[in-house]
Design a protein around this motif. Structure first.
Motif, PDB file in Angstrom:
ATOM      1  N   SER A  21     -48.898 -14.851 -24.770  1.00 51.25           N
ATOM      2  CA  SER A  21     -48.439 -15.925 -23.876  1.00 51.25           C
ATOM      3  C   SER A  21     -47.335 -16.773 -24.465  1.00 51.25           C
ATOM      4  CB  SER A  21     -49.591 -16.878 -23.555  1.00 51.25           C
ATOM      5  OG  SER A  21     -50.714 -16.181 -23.142  1.00 51.25           O
ATOM      6  N   GLN A  22     -47.188 -16.750 -25.776  1.00 52.48           N
ATOM      7  CA  GLN A  22     -46.326 -17.739 -26.418  1.00 52.48           C
ATOM      8  C   GLN A  22     -44.858 -17.377 -26.321  1.00 52.48           C
ATOM      9  OE1 GLN A  22     -47.913 -20.435 -27.262  1.00 52.48           O
ATOM     10  NE2 GLN A  22     -49.726 -19.309 -26.630  1.00 52.48           N
ATOM     11  N   SER A  23     -44.043 -18.395 -26.321  1.00 46.25           N
ATOM     12  CA  SER A  23     -42.599 -18.153 -26.330  1.00 46.25           C
ATOM     13  C   SER A  23     -42.000 -18.625 -27.650  1.00 46.25           C
ATOM     14  CB  SER A  23     -41.938 -18.882 -25.169  1.00 46.25           C
ATOM     15  OG  SER A  23     -42.238 -20.259 -25.257  1.00 46.25           O
ATOM     16  N   ASP A  24     -42.826 -19.201 -28.492  1.00 43.67           N
ATOM     17  CA  ASP A  24     -42.386 -19.716 -29.778  1.00 43.67           C
ATOM     18  C   ASP A  24     -42.741 -18.678 -30.840  1.00 43.67           C
ATOM     19  OD1 ASP A  24     -42.670 -20.962 -32.348  1.00 43.67           O
ATOM     20  OD2 ASP A  24     -42.505 -22.908 -31.355  1.00 43.67           O
ATOM     21  N   PHE A  25     -41.752 -18.229 -31.581  1.00 43.73           N
ATOM     22  CA  PHE A  25     -41.941 -17.147 -32.556  1.00 43.73           C
ATOM     23  C   PHE A  25     -43.111 -17.460 -33.491  1.00 43.73           C
ATOM     24  CE2 PHE A  25     -39.527 -13.648 -34.777  1.00 43.73           C
ATOM     25  CZ  PHE A  25     -40.369 -13.522 -35.866  1.00 43.73           C
ATOM     26  N   LYS A  26     -43.107 -18.668 -34.039  1.00 40.15           N
ATOM     27  CA  LYS A  26     -44.116 -19.002 -35.034  1.00 40.15           C
ATOM     28  C   LYS A  26     -45.499 -19.115 -34.420  1.00 40.15           C
ATOM     29  CE  LYS A  26     -43.234 -21.693 -39.118  1.00 40.15           C
ATOM     30  NZ  LYS A  26     -42.894 -23.017 -39.631  1.00 40.15           N
ATOM     31  N   ARG A  27     -45.515 -19.671 -33.221  1.00 43.57           N
ATOM     32  CA  ARG A  27     -46.794 -19.859 -32.549  1.00 43.57           C
ATOM     33  C   ARG A  27     -47.421 -18.507 -32.226  1.00 43.57           C
ATOM     34  NH1 ARG A  27     -48.348 -24.818 -30.713  1.00 43.57           N
ATOM     35  NH2 ARG A  27     -50.024 -24.685 -29.193  1.00 43.57           N
ATOM     36  N   LEU A  28     -46.567 -17.552 -31.847  1.00 45.18           N
ATOM     37  CA  LEU A  28     -47.062 -16.210 -31.558  1.00 45.18           C
ATOM     38  C   LEU A  28     -47.724 -15.621 -32.805  1.00 45.18           C
ATOM     39  CD1 LEU A  28     -45.076 -13.533 -29.602  1.00 45.18           C
ATOM     40  CD2 LEU A  28     -46.545 -12.918 -31.477  1.00 45.18           C
ATOM     41  N   VAL A  29     -47.034 -15.742 -33.926  1.00 44.96           N
ATOM     42  CA  VAL A  29     -47.595 -15.187 -35.158  1.00 44.96           C
ATOM     43  C   VAL A  29     -48.899 -15.915 -35.509  1.00 44.96           C
ATOM     44  CG1 VAL A  29     -47.147 -14.686 -37.565  1.00 44.96           C
ATOM     45  CG2 VAL A  29     -45.293 -14.579 -35.923  1.00 44.96           C
ATOM     46  N   ALA A  30     -48.920 -17.239 -35.241  1.00 37.10           N
ATOM     47  CA  ALA A  30     -50.125 -18.005 -35.548  1.00 37.10           C
ATOM     48  C   ALA A  30     -51.313 -17.488 -34.738  1.00 37.10           C
ATOM     49  CB  ALA A  30     -49.882 -19.478 -35.241  1.00 37.10           C
ATOM     50  N   TYR A  31     -51.099 -17.268 -33.450  1.00 43.47           N
ATOM     51  CA  TYR A  31     -52.208 -16.749 -32.645  1.00 43.47           C
ATOM     52  C   TYR A  31     -52.605 -15.345 -33.087  1.00 43.47           C
ATOM     53  CZ  TYR A  31     -52.915 -20.458 -29.254  1.00 43.47           C
ATOM     54  OH  TYR A  31     -53.263 -21.628 -28.661  1.00 43.47           O
ATOM     55  N   SER A  32     -51.613 -14.565 -33.527  1.00 45.12           N
ATOM     56  CA  SER A  32     -51.971 -13.213 -33.968  1.00 45.12           C
ATOM     57  C   SER A  32     -52.882 -13.295 -35.196  1.00 45.12           C
ATOM     58  CB  SER A  32     -50.719 -12.400 -34.261  1.00 45.12           C
ATOM     59  OG  SER A  32     -50.245 -12.670 -35.553  1.00 45.12           O
ATOM     60  N   SER A  33     -52.712 -14.337 -36.013  1.00 51.63           N
ATOM     61  CA  SER A  33     -53.604 -14.506 -37.164  1.00 51.63           C
ATOM     62  C   SER A  33     -55.043 -14.666 -36.706  1.00 51.63           C
ATOM     63  CB  SER A  33     -53.227 -15.749 -37.952  1.00 51.63           C
ATOM     64  OG  SER A  33     -52.054 -15.525 -38.646  1.00 51.63           O
ATOM     65  N   ILE A  34     -55.219 -15.410 -35.625  1.00 46.55           N
ATOM     66  CA  ILE A  34     -56.582 -15.617 -35.120  1.00 46.55           C
ATOM     67  C   ILE A  34     -57.194 -14.272 -34.767  1.00 46.55           C
ATOM     68  CG2 ILE A  34     -57.928 -16.700 -33.299  1.00 46.55           C
ATOM     69  CD1 ILE A  34     -55.714 -18.824 -33.180  1.00 46.55           C
ATOM     70  N   ALA A  35     -56.380 -13.435 -34.117  1.00 45.14           N
ATOM     71  CA  ALA A  35     -56.892 -12.111 -33.745  1.00 45.14           C
ATOM     72  C   ALA A  35     -57.268 -11.310 -34.987  1.00 45.14           C
ATOM     73  CB  ALA A  35     -55.830 -11.363 -32.935  1.00 45.14           C
ATOM     74  N   HIS A  36     -56.431 -11.365 -36.021  1.00 42.00           N
ATOM     75  CA  HIS A  36     -56.726 -10.587 -37.224  1.00 42.00           C
ATOM     76  C   HIS A  36     -57.981 -11.099 -37.916  1.00 42.00           C
ATOM     77  CE1 HIS A  36     -53.310  -8.046 -37.086  1.00 42.00           C
ATOM     78  NE2 HIS A  36     -52.478  -9.062 -36.991  1.00 42.00           N
TER      79      HIS A  36
ATOM     80  N   GLY B  86     -47.139  -7.601 -30.339  1.00 37.78           N
ATOM     81  CA  GLY B  86     -46.281  -7.309 -31.489  1.00 37.78           C
ATOM     82  C   GLY B  86     -44.922  -6.776 -31.054  1.00 37.78           C
ATOM     83  N   LEU B  87     -44.963  -5.793 -30.160  1.00 38.38           N
ATOM     84  CA  LEU B  87     -43.691  -5.195 -29.745  1.00 38.38           C
ATOM     85  C   LEU B  87     -42.896  -6.157 -28.883  1.00 38.38           C
ATOM     86  CD1 LEU B  87     -44.855  -1.570 -29.023  1.00 38.38           C
ATOM     87  CD2 LEU B  87     -44.079  -2.609 -31.135  1.00 38.38           C
ATOM     88  N   TYR B  88     -43.614  -7.025 -28.153  1.00 41.65           N
ATOM     89  CA  TYR B  88     -42.915  -8.001 -27.322  1.00 41.65           C
ATOM     90  C   TYR B  88     -42.144  -8.983 -28.213  1.00 41.65           C
ATOM     91  CZ  TYR B  88     -42.280 -10.717 -23.061  1.00 41.65           C
ATOM     92  OH  TYR B  88     -41.752 -11.363 -21.991  1.00 41.65           O
ATOM     93  N   LEU B  89     -42.776  -9.344 -29.306  1.00 47.09           N
ATOM     94  CA  LEU B  89     -42.118 -10.223 -30.278  1.00 47.09           C
ATOM     95  C   LEU B  89     -40.824  -9.589 -30.768  1.00 47.09           C
ATOM     96  CD1 LEU B  89     -42.278 -12.657 -32.369  1.00 47.09           C
ATOM     97  CD2 LEU B  89     -43.289 -11.002 -33.898  1.00 47.09           C
ATOM     98  N   MET B  90     -40.935  -8.319 -31.132  1.00 48.92           N
ATOM     99  CA  MET B  90     -39.781  -7.582 -31.640  1.00 48.92           C
ATOM    100  C   MET B  90     -38.680  -7.533 -30.586  1.00 48.92           C
ATOM    101  SD  MET B  90     -39.085  -6.208 -34.389  1.00 48.92           S
ATOM    102  CE  MET B  90     -37.427  -5.648 -34.706  1.00 48.92           C
ATOM    103  N   GLN B  91     -39.102  -7.226 -29.364  1.00 51.41           N
ATOM    104  CA  GLN B  91     -38.129  -7.084 -28.286  1.00 51.41           C
ATOM    105  C   GLN B  91     -37.375  -8.386 -28.051  1.00 51.41           C
ATOM    106  OE1 GLN B  91     -37.322  -4.417 -26.429  1.00 51.41           O
ATOM    107  NE2 GLN B  91     -35.832  -5.632 -25.304  1.00 51.41           N
ATOM    108  N   ARG B  92     -38.112  -9.488 -27.991  1.00 48.21           N
ATOM    109  CA  ARG B  92     -37.463 -10.727 -27.581  1.00 48.21           C
ATOM    110  C   ARG B  92     -36.633 -11.348 -28.688  1.00 48.21           C
ATOM    111  NH1 ARG B  92     -41.332 -14.545 -24.177  1.00 48.21           N
ATOM    112  NH2 ARG B  92     -42.881 -14.028 -25.736  1.00 48.21           N
TER     113      ARG B  92
END
Lengths: 611, 487, 103
Positions: free
Chosen positions: B296-311, B425-431
């Motif tokens: 959902s995130q549009s902020d690069f760092k925030r996206l990575v932060a949420y991905s940490s929660i998933a990991h 992950g791929l969406y991050l790369m794409q954008r």
């Protein structure tokens, strides 16, 4: 040479590593040499190892490299395992792979967005070959999974190779995500297999299948089928393959025709022991094959993009392979995998030459009359098409014939036979359409042929293989993989099987060259609706979009601020509210405080007094 | 003894770094930190090569501190601790390099805070006395708070306060649980002690044990973090300076995981076993919810932060599977996630420094300007998507495999997380790096030798853990045996 | 020769004085008058202490009064400083003007 088997996957890996580390600073010529050369060397080593293996007469050869991870009794080892099945696959991957790499040195020469693009392209391609080899040579399902995910990754990278166009990025992500759905099922299948048998070693597991409960075998079979369906673009996870044509044409030839998409077939053939225990799962394999076969061959008839026609054709040919495995024609299925790799790689590369000559024009209706101007691509397309249609004496004929006639002899096989023959007829029809529309009639776009020997050389070799690959199959392959079956070609079934494609070609010629006018039929409202339905790939994309993509995007949009945080934000606002109420009494006026103090004191006195 | 010296050395280096800014100029502090962490890394490598003693310890010390209450300065380093300490030192280097020229004011104090956080972390990973553990737990909190509050971005006050409150309140619960555990133990044996080893076998009434276990669990789950107490993390990460994010994601989250493995589960094995289903559920929910939120995130760092929660969800899933596979999976995930996410945060910081934005809508097509950064992002995105051959896969696969033996439904649902990971992950790369080059970005400086050498080290780490995880597995395996929670 | 004053009467006077002071604090806005009213209140308390001391024949009451005297002196010293500051900063002796510490 057998002891050098490890070099076969290692060489492309080294190629990848060199290209990766040098960051595209090498001269383009050297990049081509490394890119194609590493695969070529691997092919030579594979040839040597294969020859020695066949000579030795052993059933299999294993080379253990190291234990990947050891946790308790879970000790998957990185072991390369060579048997006839993996030998055939290795041969196809390195052999056809080398030809495609060679072709790509010409095709990609100027066709990249960044200066380092060529290097990046070959790095990805070499990594792909490495991963694909690990997939087929791995003696452990975890190693197989390494290859499995690795090829998926390279497929993603190469579909999106021209990454400046967002459409290509979308296609690449779609391919990766859709196949990952299958991979998830496969991973669950691996977990289940490990729980039941305590190992992921393929040979150990297949040796222990006696301990497997038939219900569990069915579950495992179906889960692995899920993985195979995703990778091999079969219904219901087939939607990514047509979009994957966004990648450069050599990629389509290597990954989306000859090798990666057949990984599912390989997986099922490899796990034969499980499917023999689970007839339901095996039947499901056949059904998946049949349904894909029919759906995609009808769709191919309505496509206008030459690569999409070939993509749907690939799906249907893999459908044949699935059907073959499902009805127990194991060696015929693998045989078809091999011949298909030859002729489909040929078709893609030839179409690539055409596309390059027409400056990236892919619509067959804008081609026309090319047979005289592009003789080598035309001849290649023609030979490839003949093999695809499975006219007698071409390689496709032998393998497809073996599949259909084995199906006929299977208990429930007559329906499969009927479906297969119908699809063969459709194949003939759409292939003829493609050839007639693109290569005959009047010229609509002037071609500009710049192909050199590194492009047409591979085409010639593949032409030879597309014809002669089938003869080899009869002699060599059924010795290796097991008998293909004995068929008499005189009874009515066999005659029908052979005759329908020929009829299809004739009908196609009549219709698409305009000698038989069907335009009123096509233009009718029903005909038009049907055409659009087929053209959309039977509306699978439409359904998935509404069922999965849209709801997910909706949730993502609505929940961007994280609903869970609301709890904490509300707590914070309530606290802050109390603070504001309390602050109201804090007027800053000394006399107000004094008065309050006095009143408070009086109240306390009154309370004390009243007690 | 040596451990005490190491912690003191880090604290001392902090003071030296602070002072050196005045004496030697503003380039000195970062060199002091780099030197300190470098020496620490060399020291941990030497200790590792030296091998463990008969008890499986690499270093140990035990001094009385407040003896009348049974509080000791007990520091011990076994396999798991060594692994974590080495990771701490390594990420210290990464953190210093990633903020090399990002910080403009008070560089000395900045490095001071970094060194003090890390000293606290080393203490947390080696303390074998519950009060000492709590002490270090608080030591890492304050400097981290300052890092965010002083050098953070737009909403630093909000983010740092949120981080502080979440950690502090959950830490308070842990303190209650520690004291209660000590009193219960005192009631049963008449001995007052905070020693981990002594309390390990304490006989506790099952009902009380459940509550005490929850006290520990909540503190660790907040730090980890797990849904539903995860919401401090996206804010803290987004607002923190790059070094802060690297430390936070790379190592501070791991203290939560470490706490669960070392304390919450072994101190209360029965209560934890009863709680396992719920913990696994939390893990599964974290995996899927974190993944969906990341998308959902549009902020690069925030996206990575949420991905940490998933990991981190995989860690809960693996630990509470109560088998060796799951436990090892959790530990490998800790290491691998330390590399992959630290790299992605470093990337986010580098992009922000260059473009002055974290919004992905203002990026796009950056590959054109910075192919090296693109390649690195691609590599670490792929690692965090769980590609076999890289570290994260080994961890996640083992965790899922272990969880499947225990609870197949939960594991099967959690496996869907790898699809979600691919999506975001791929969406991050794409954008950010792919797509049409953004016309607003005229040029962008690519990574140079300094950044690339750190990136290369992290890549090598991931490949190492992914292809031959035996070194990690052997280190942690010894510890897992001594915890005594596996059947 | 001493005239016996009943302790109740003294206490009544002390209470009256205290109320007078309190009233002054509450109604006067001039800060000087405010301080004076405070002094009145303190002296009321002192009077009550002395009366109580006399009643029980104990020296404690007188000691307390001396303490109050010291307190008052200290308070005046601080308060006058504040008054000076206030008059300088707000240009008035109105205590309500100095209400910047509101919530």
């Amino acid at each position: 040479m057998l002891e050098y088997l490890w070099l076969v996957p290692a060489l492309p890996l080294v190629g990848f590593f060199v290209l990766f580390v040098t960051e595209g600073k090498l001269p383009d010529k050297l990049v081509g040499v490394i890119g194609a050369g590493s695969v070529g060397l691997a092919a030579l080593v594979a040839l040597g190892a294969g020859a020695e293996f066949v000579q030795s007469g052993e059933g299999s050869y294993a080379q253990s490299l190291w234990i990947w991870m050891a946790v308790g009794n879970f000790t998957p080892s990185i072991t390369l395992y060579l048997d006839p099945l993996s030998l055939v696959m290795t041969g196809v991957i390195t052999g056809v792979g080398f030809l495609i790499h060679l072709f790509a040195t010409g095709y990609m020469w100027k066709d990249h967005e960044e200066p380092e693009g060529l290097s990046r392209f070959f790095a990805y391609m070499n990594l792909f070959v490495f991963a694909m080899l690990m997939l087929v040579l791995g003696d452990n399902l975890l190693v197989l999974f390494l290859g499995w995910e690795g090829v998926g990754l390279c497929s993603y990278l190469l579909i999106g190779f021209y990454h400046r166009d967002p459409e290509n990025g979308y296609a690449a992500r779609k391919a990766f995500v859709v196949t990952r759905v299958g991979d998830t099922l496969m991973a669950i299948g691996l977990f289940l297999l490990f729980r039941e048998l305590g190992t992921l070693d393929i040979q150990t597991a297949l040796g222990d299948t006696g301990q497997l409960d038939p219900g569990m075998a069915t579950a495992i079979g179906l889960l692995l089928l899920g993985g195979a369906v995703g990778k091999s673009a079969q219904v219901p996870l087939q939607t990514w393959l047509p979009d994957a044509m966004a990648g450069p044409t050599p990629v389509s030839a290597l990954i989306h025709a000859a090798t990666m998409v057949t990984a599912g077939v390989y997986l099922i053939a490899r796990m034969k022991g499980i499917y023999e225990l689970a007839p339901v799962a095996q039947f499901a394999v056949a059904i998946v094959g049949l349904v894909t076969l029919l759906i995609s061959s009808f769709t191919a008839l309505t496509q206008t993009d030459i690569k999409r026609i070939l993509a749907y054709s690939t799906m249907s040919q893999i459908g044949y392979m699935f059907m073959a495995l499902g009805v127990g024609a194991w060696s015929a299925g693998i045989f078809h995998l091999m011949t298909h790799a030859f002729f489909k790689a040929l078709l893609f590369l030839a179409s690539g030459s055409v596309i390059l000559a027409l400056h990236h024009e892919q619509d067959i209706h804008k081609m026309g009359g090319l047979w005289r101007k592009l003789p080598v691509p035309f001849a290649s397309m023609l030979i490839g098409s003949l093999a695809l249609v499975a006219l007698p004496l071409t390689s496709g004929f032998y393998s497809k014939d073996a599949i259909l006639l084995t199906a006929w002899e299977h208990d429930t096989g007559r329906w499969f036979w009927a479906g297969g023959v119908l699809a063969a007829f459709m194949t003939a029809l759409y292939t003829t359409r493609m050839m007639v529309v693109a290569f005959f009639g009047e010229t609509k776009t002037e071609p500009d042929d710049a192909s050199r020997i590194n492009m047409w050389g591979p085409l010639v070799v593949l032409c030879v293989l597309s014809i002669a690959g089938g003869w080899m199959g009869i002699g060599v392959l059924d010795g290796l993989l097991g008998p293909l079956g004995e068929f008499s070609h005189t009874d009515p079934v066999a005659v029908t099987t052979v005759a329908l494609p020929i009829f299809g070609v004739l009908l196609g010629w009549l219709v698409f060259s305009g000698r038989l006018d069907l335009s009123t039929l096509v233009a009718s409202s029903f005909g038009d609706a049907l055409r659009r339905f087929w053209q959309s790939g039977w509306a699978f994309d439409w359904v998935y979009d509404r069922l999965f993509v849209k709801p997910f995007l909706w949730v993502a949009r609505v929940n961007k601020r994280d609903i869970v945080d609301l709890v904490f934000r509300i707590t914070a606002s309530v606290t802050r509210g109390f603070h504001h109420v309390g602050a109201l009494t804090q007027t800053g006026r000394l006399r107000w405080y004094a008065a309050n103090m006095a009143i408070g004191l009086i109240v306390v006195f009154l309370i004390v007094a009243s007690v | 003894m040596i451990l005490f010296v190491v912690i003191l050395a880090l604290l001392g280096a902090g003071v030296v770094a602070w002072a050196s800014e005045r004496v030697l100029g503003k380039d000195a502090p970062r060199l002091v930190s780099l030197l300190a962490f470098g020496a620490g890394l060399v020291w941990s490598a030497a200790v590792w090569l030296d091998g463990a003693d008969a008890n499986g310890l690499y270093a140990a010390m035990d001094w009385p501190w407040i003896a009348r209450f049974g509080i000791h300065l007990t520091l011990e380093m076994d396999g798991l601790s060594l692994l974590m300490v080495a990771l701490t030192m390594f990420l210290g280097i990464v953190a210093v390099v990633s903020s090399w020229d990002e910080i403009e004011s008070a560089q000395g104090f900045f490095q001071f805070n970094i060194l003090w956080v890390m000293a606290g972390v080393v203490g947390v990973f080696t303390a074998m006395d519950l009060l000492l553990f709590f002490f270090f737990w608080e030591v890492m909190l304050i400097p981290m708070y300052l890092l965010i509050a002083i050098w953070g971005h737009e909403e630093k006050a909000y983010a740092s306060m949120k981080f502080f409150l979440f950690t502090q309140i959950s830490g308070l619960l842990m303190l209650f649980a520690i004291l209660a555990l000590v009193f219960v133990h005192h009631g049963a044996t008449g001995e007052i002690t905070f020693s981990y080893k002594a309390l390990l076998g304490a006989e506790i009434d099952p009902r009380i044990a459940t509550w005490l276990m929850l006290g520990f669990f909540v503190a660790f789950a907040t730090k980890l973090p797990s849904v539903p107490v995860h919401t401090w993390l996206p804010d803290a990460h987004t607002q923190a300076p790059t070094a802060g994010s690297v430390i936070l994601a790379g190592i501070l989250l791991k203290t939560g995981a470490y706490g669960i493995i070392r304390f919450a589960v072994p101190l209360f094995p029965e209560a934890s076993a009863d709680f396992a289903v719920w913990a696994m559920l939390l893990g599964t929910v974290s995996i899927l919810y974190g993944g969906a939120m990341a998308f959902s995130q549009s902020d690069f760092k925030r996206l990575v932060a949420y991905s940490s929660i998933a990991h981190m969800g995989f860690i809960l899933l693996g630990v509470y599977a109560f088998n060796e596979l799951g436990m090892q999976g959790a530990i490998v995930t800790m290491v691998a996630h330390g590399f992959s996410t630290a790299a992605l945060f470093m990337m986010a910081g580098a992009i922000q420094q260059r473009l002055h934005t974290r919004e992905m809508s203002q990026m796009g097509g950056l590959w054109k300007h910075a192919p090296r950064m693109g390649t690195m992002t691609l590599f670490f995105v792929i690692a965090s998507v769980g590609m076999p051959g890289l570290g994260n896969f080994v961890g996640e696969f083992l965790a899922l495999l272990g969880a499947f033996q225990e609870n197949w439904v939960m594991a099967a649902v959690a496996t869907l997380g790898i699809v979600v990971a691919a999506v975001y992950g791929l969406y991050l790369m794409q954008r950010s790096f792919q797509g049409t080059p953004n016309p607003d970005v005229a040029s962008m400086r690519d990574f140079g030798l300094r950044e690339m050498s750190v990136m290369a080290a992290m890549m090598a780490g991931l490949v190492w853990v992914g292809v031959y995880p035996q070194h990690v597995l052997e280190l942690s395996s010894a510890t897992i045996q001594t915890l005594g929670v596996l059947p | 020769m001493a005239i016996e004053v009943p302790v109740e009467q003294v206490l009544m006077v002390a209470a009256g004085l205290f109320l007078l002071g309190l009233l002054g604090v509450l109604v006067r806005r001039n800060i000087i008058f405010l301080l004076m009213s405070l002094e009145v209140m303190m002296n009321a308390a002192g009077l009550a202490f002395i009366a109580a001391g006399a009643k029980w024949g104990a020296p404690d009451g007188q000691i307390m009064f001396m303490l109050i005297l010291a307190l008052a002196a200290a308070e005046v010293a601080v308060a006058l400083g504040l008054v000076l500051q206030i008059s300088r900063r707000f240009d008035t002796l109105d205590v309500d003007a100095a209400s910047e510490l509101n919530g």
